[in-house]
Design an enzyme around this catalytic site. Structure first.
Site, PDB file in Angstrom:
ATOM      1  CD  GLU A   5      -2.888   1.132   2.383  1.00 29.34           C
ATOM      2  OE1 GLU A   5      -4.039   1.564   2.216  1.00 29.34           O
ATOM      3  OE2 GLU A   5      -2.469   0.712   3.466  1.00 29.34           O
ATOM      4  N   GLY A  24       3.115   0.815  11.268  1.00 26.09           N
ATOM      5  CA  GLY A  24       3.238  -0.188  12.311  1.00 26.09           C
ATOM      6  C   GLY A  24       2.656  -1.520  11.929  1.00 26.09           C
ATOM      7  CB  ALA A  25      -0.040  -3.185  11.769  1.00 24.55           C
ATOM      8  CG  MET A  26      -0.382  -3.515   4.858  1.00 26.37           C
ATOM      9  SD  MET A  26      -1.325  -2.006   4.501  1.00 26.37           S
ATOM     10  CE  MET A  26      -2.475  -2.645   3.268  1.00 26.37           C
ATOM     11  CG  ASN A  72      -1.076  -7.209   3.793  1.00 27.03           C
ATOM     12  OD1 ASN A  72      -0.940  -6.393   2.895  1.00 27.03           O
ATOM     13  ND2 ASN A  72      -0.211  -7.299   4.803  1.00 27.03           N
ATOM     14  CD  GLU A 123      -3.600  -2.567  10.688  1.00 22.56           C
ATOM     15  OE1 GLU A 123      -4.032  -2.752   9.541  1.00 22.56           O
ATOM     16  OE2 GLU A 123      -3.055  -1.500  11.032  1.00 22.56           O
ATOM     17  CG  HIS A 158      -8.126  -1.551   7.784  1.00 25.88           C
ATOM     18  ND1 HIS A 158      -8.703  -0.515   7.091  1.00 25.88           N
ATOM     19  CD2 HIS A 158      -7.070  -1.010   8.453  1.00 25.88           C
ATOM     20  CE1 HIS A 158      -8.030   0.601   7.331  1.00 25.88           C
ATOM     21  NE2 HIS A 158      -7.039   0.332   8.163  1.00 25.88           N
ATOM     22  CD  GLU A 193      -5.631   3.367   7.002  1.00 24.15           C
ATOM     23  OE1 GLU A 193      -5.754   3.033   8.199  1.00 24.15           O
ATOM     24  OE2 GLU A 193      -5.151   2.617   6.142  1.00 24.15           O
TER      25      GLU A 193
END
Length: 866
Positions: free
Chosen positions: A148, A282-284, A286, A318, A321, A340
């Protein structure tokens, strides 16, 4: 994506146009072939930092064409075919595109592209990247991906934009002894020669390219079943004991969001993967495989309460999301806040449900909302919904306005329409766009339809223009005796001249006459900046505007009402106490009210106040002291801060009590840190004694005690810290200790730390964080070091931090000369980065103005009470 404020990118894009390529305004594909399915096979070589790939892409063509253009970056194509016929290949690295030209016209319908290529494994956290770490004296590497907003094109040729959803089928060939993790469970594994295993993952749902994920490493996995979903935490071998809190948080979040959205989590598994390292995030999120850096996922015996709360919040963010962002995705990056801001808001809702004692909405006022307001009141801000044409601009959009103002606006609107109607609107929004894309207006329209309230006009007011209102309240009954009316006027709150614009908002207001009158709810219209409100005939009793503090605005009261609120401060709700303190701290800095108003409120804080108020007050006292560095009043201001905080610390004590709540433990740590920073000799001596004793430090105060020890370190203390940092082998502990090394007040020691940042002693991923730690105490020293060693330091920065880092170092200064120095440093920054540079320059000016124009009154107020 959970970001580390602020996240920027350095890559410049100058994308070309074409019949089926990006438009001249927005750099995306509009029209032309559409991808339906990607079959991607990857063979990585971590040691050589390269990989071989094959992509088989099924596309749909609506009109006859002889060429197909997609995104690609840093890929070396060796062969390409369209429908089994060779195709000519044209690569445009500047435009980040790959074009395949067919020898015959492609008719409308489905076609298949076959492309063989090689690519690069990065050393920074973008594309397919590698991280290096130590395990029992052995150097190991792990691979992971971060795509991203636009780095999937470094992994395979594809249409790399959020509204081109497709199915992904990923196959990976990797060493047999290593674990491979993708978005979906493995569908088939095949043992190959040479100690390799080929793993084919099940097909993903239709999703945007930035959610594709792969990790390869010496991992272990712990799992539990959550209503048919296999929830897993994947960590480095030997670290599973540190994964349990994240696993519990994951289960709690999955259950909460499934119930809230009324939609089952749609994938068969959800992994949370931890890797050592650091970057601009810090985090994603996926889909089915959330990536974290270890410090945002792992919890151990040394983790503080703040770290534990942050892990829960990050996990919840996360996982939110997985519905809001993955199941339904924004159409393009100008609506990034839809992903976000909403995920941040949902994380707070989940925290409230699972850990109500953490008081997340009140904590949000200090941790997020006030930070967003500070940015939104000066030069360099932008609307929540902003124009994004390039990936450069998309990366710039990952900032505090998008996350924290977005969250605050959602919170305000939910409070206005009611929780049930708001949830109904959210459910309707998701269900109408499953596996599709949406725009901001789609969400607000759904909530408006569910509630029957004018949500669209309020939402547009707060998301399509920068800034926020200051509402001035004048209680006419107490001034003239002519009735119980309160007159409200609005204008834009401004910390500098750039924000003094004629802007108005449709503002949901909750006004209440104290102590317990029913609140009055109404919308102050943007068409008129004046409103007259009946807040019940209670004569001159004090009143609160923004009762409950759900509104994204500040309130400036008439002198009489402020005096009454100050006198009755202890009887106010804790959240309204905090709101008053935050508003009048901001007014003291902006000049809308004298700083003495804030200081009078501080004097009225009761001894048994909420721990969050204690923490905010501690932060304010250290800020006031920082404004007096090199001023004659420095000792007096520090002594005042100690006097304010000492009674709270006397109640808290050094050690935790049985059954103590998390926020109380955090408040104790905050008081230790602040009192040590303010020069409290008793606290400094006790911190030094505790560290030197060699006894294990309690987790709740360990970071705070080490912080005081490090900040006030003698040369011998510094050498001890260095020894601890050098001996640490776990990345999370290395990071904790090296950041302490960088916090020394002693300038000679700070210079030693900076020099070490150029060598190999400090882990590469945290060298710039150590420099930033030095800047916290020595902004001029750190800035000069950055300028003198620019090339070397920029080599440590990934694409998400290359522009953030220098502006952050400069913004910690109050030296007006830094404004021009930053301007010269940023002369070659991309045009899209100018607002961030302007914001940093504005912060420097405001700091300088606070010191020169506001602090004399503070100093006089303190001197009069000595």
């Amino acid at each position: 994506m959970k970001f580390r404020r602020l996240a920027f990118v350095a890559a410049l894009l100058a994308l070309s146009t074409g019949a089926d390529a990006q438009t001249s305004e927005r750099h995306w594909f509009e029209g032309g072939p559409n991808p339906l399915r990607y079959e991607i096979a990857i063979t990585p070589n971590a040691e050589a930092a390269s990989f071989a790939g094959q992509a088989r892409i099924t596309i749909e063509v609506a009109e006859p064409t002889q060429s197909v253009t997609m995104n690609a970056l840093g890929l070396d194509v060796s062969r390409a075919r369209i429908d089994n016929a060779n195709a000519n290949v044209t690569i445009d690295e500047e435009a980040q595109t790959l074009t395949l030209a067919s020898r015959r016209t492609l008719a409308p319908g489905q076609h298949v592209l076959d492309i063989a290529y090689t690519g690069v494994i990065q050393d920074d956290a973008y594309g397919l990247f590698r991280v290096e770490y130590q395990d029992n004296g052995q150097t190991k590497r792990a691979l992971a991906t971060q795509f991203e907003p636009g780095d999937a094109r470094r992994f395979a040729p594809m249409w790399d934009q959020p509204n081109r959803r497709a199915v992904f089928a990923l196959t990976v060939t990797a060493p047999t002894e290593q674990m491979v993790v993708g978005n979906m469970p493995a569908a088939e594994t095949t043992q190959l020669r040479g100690g390799l295993t080929r793993t084919r993952f099940a097909d993903t749902p239709s999703m945007p390219s930035y959610l594709l994920f792969l990790a390869v490493g010496d991992f272990e996995r712990v799992t539990r079943d959550v209503d048919g979903v296999e929830l897993g935490v994947v960590v480095r071998r030997g670290q599973t004991h540190r994964a349990q809190e994240a696993l519990i948080a994951g289960e709690q979040s999955l259950n909460y969001f499934t119930e809230y959205f009324g939609i089952n989590y749609p994938l068969p598994k959800l992994d949370m993967i931890g890797v050592p390292g650091a970057g601009g995030f810090g985090a994603m999120e996926n889909w089915g495989a959330i990536l974290y850096f270890d410090q945002y996922l792992l919890v151990d015996e040394n983790s503080s309460e703040a770290e534990r709360q942050y892990v829960f919040g990050t996990v919840a963010h996360e996982i939110a999301h997985q519905w809001f962002g993955n199941l339904v995705t924004m159409m393009w990056w100008d609506d990034l806040w839809l992903n976000e801001g909403f995920a941040s808001w949902m994380a707070a809702k989940a925290t409230e449900a699972v850990h109500p004692d953490w008081n997340p909405w009140m904590a949000q006022l200090t941790d997020g909302t006030s930070t967003a307001m500070a940015l939104d009141a000066r030069e360099g801000t932008h609307p929540v919904v902003q124009t994004v044409n390039t990936l450069d601009e998309a990366n710039l959009a990952f900032d505090t306005i998008t996350y924290e103002k977005g969250l605050a606006v959602i919170r305000m609107l939910e409070a206005y329409v009611g929780e049930e109607d708001f949830r109904t609107g959210v459910r309707n929004y998701l269900n109408s766009r499953l596996y599709g894309n949406a725009r901001t207006e789609d969400l607000w329209s759904a909530v408006q339809a569910a509630s029957g309230q004018p949500v669209l006009e309020i939402a547009r007011s707060f998301t399509t223009q920068p800034g926020f209102p200051l509402i001035a309240a004048q209680g006419r009954d107490c001034v003239t005796g002519r009735g119980p009316m309160v007159e409200l006027t609005q204008r834009r709150f401004a910390m500098d001249e750039s924000a003094r614009t004629t802007t108005y908002w449709n503002v949901p207001v909750v006004a209440q006459r104290l102590p317990d009158a029913a609140p009055t709810r109404f919308v102050m219209q943007a068409g008129s900046h004046f409103e007259r409100v009946n807040v019940l005939p209670a004569m001159c009793r004090p009143y609160i505007v923004n009762a409950g503090q759900t509104g994204f605005f500040r309130v400036l009261y008439d002198t009489s009402n402020l005096r009454s609120l100050t006198q009755s401060f202890a009887s106010l709700q804790s959240v309204d106490q905090l709101g008053l303190l935050l508003d009048y701290w901001a007014f003291g800095r902006s000049g809308d009210a004298p700083f003495s108003d804030y200081l009078n409120l501080v004097e009225a804080i009761p001894a048994d106040t909420d721990p969050l108020i204690v923490m905010d007050t501690a932060s304010s006292m250290t800020s006031l002291a920082a404004y007096t560095v090199e001023r004659p009043s420095a000792d007096a201001v520090r002594a005042y801060g100690v006097r304010v905080l000492r009674p709270f610390f006397a109640r808290a004590g050094w050690d935790a009590r049985p059954g103590e709540l998390s926020n109380a433990i955090q408040a104790r740590a905050s008081l230790i840190t602040s009192l040590g920073s303010l020069g409290d000799e008793q606290v400094i001596a006790e911190a030094r004694r505790r560290v030197r004793s060699g006894a294990a430090l309690p987790a709740g105060t360990r970071n705070a005690v080490l912080s005081v020890f490090a900040e006030n370190a003698t040369e011998a203390d510094y050498e001890w810290l260095l020894g601890q940092a050098r001996a640490a082998t776990d990345f999370v502990e290395q990071r904790r200790l090296w950041l302490r090394v960088g916090a020394a007040k002693n300038e000679t020691l700070a210079r030693r730390t900076l020099q070490m940042a150029l060598g190999d002693e400090i882990p590469r991923q945290i060298r710039t964080q150590v420099i930033a730690a030095v800047a916290g105490e020595h902004p001029r020293l750190a800035w000069d070091f950055l300028v003198a060693n620019r090339a070397a330091i920029e080599a440590y920065l990934d694409q998400l931090t290359r522009l953030e880092f220098p502006t952050g170092i400069a913004a910690s200064s109050s030296d007006p000369a830094m404004v021009g120095e930053l301007e010269r440093y940023a002369a070659n920054f991309p045009e899209g980065a100018r607002p961030s540079v302007a914001a940093a320059q504005a912060q420097i000016r405001i700091r300088a103005q606070t010191i020169a124009e506001r602090m004399p009154a503070v100093e006089a107020w303190i001197a009069a009470r000595r």
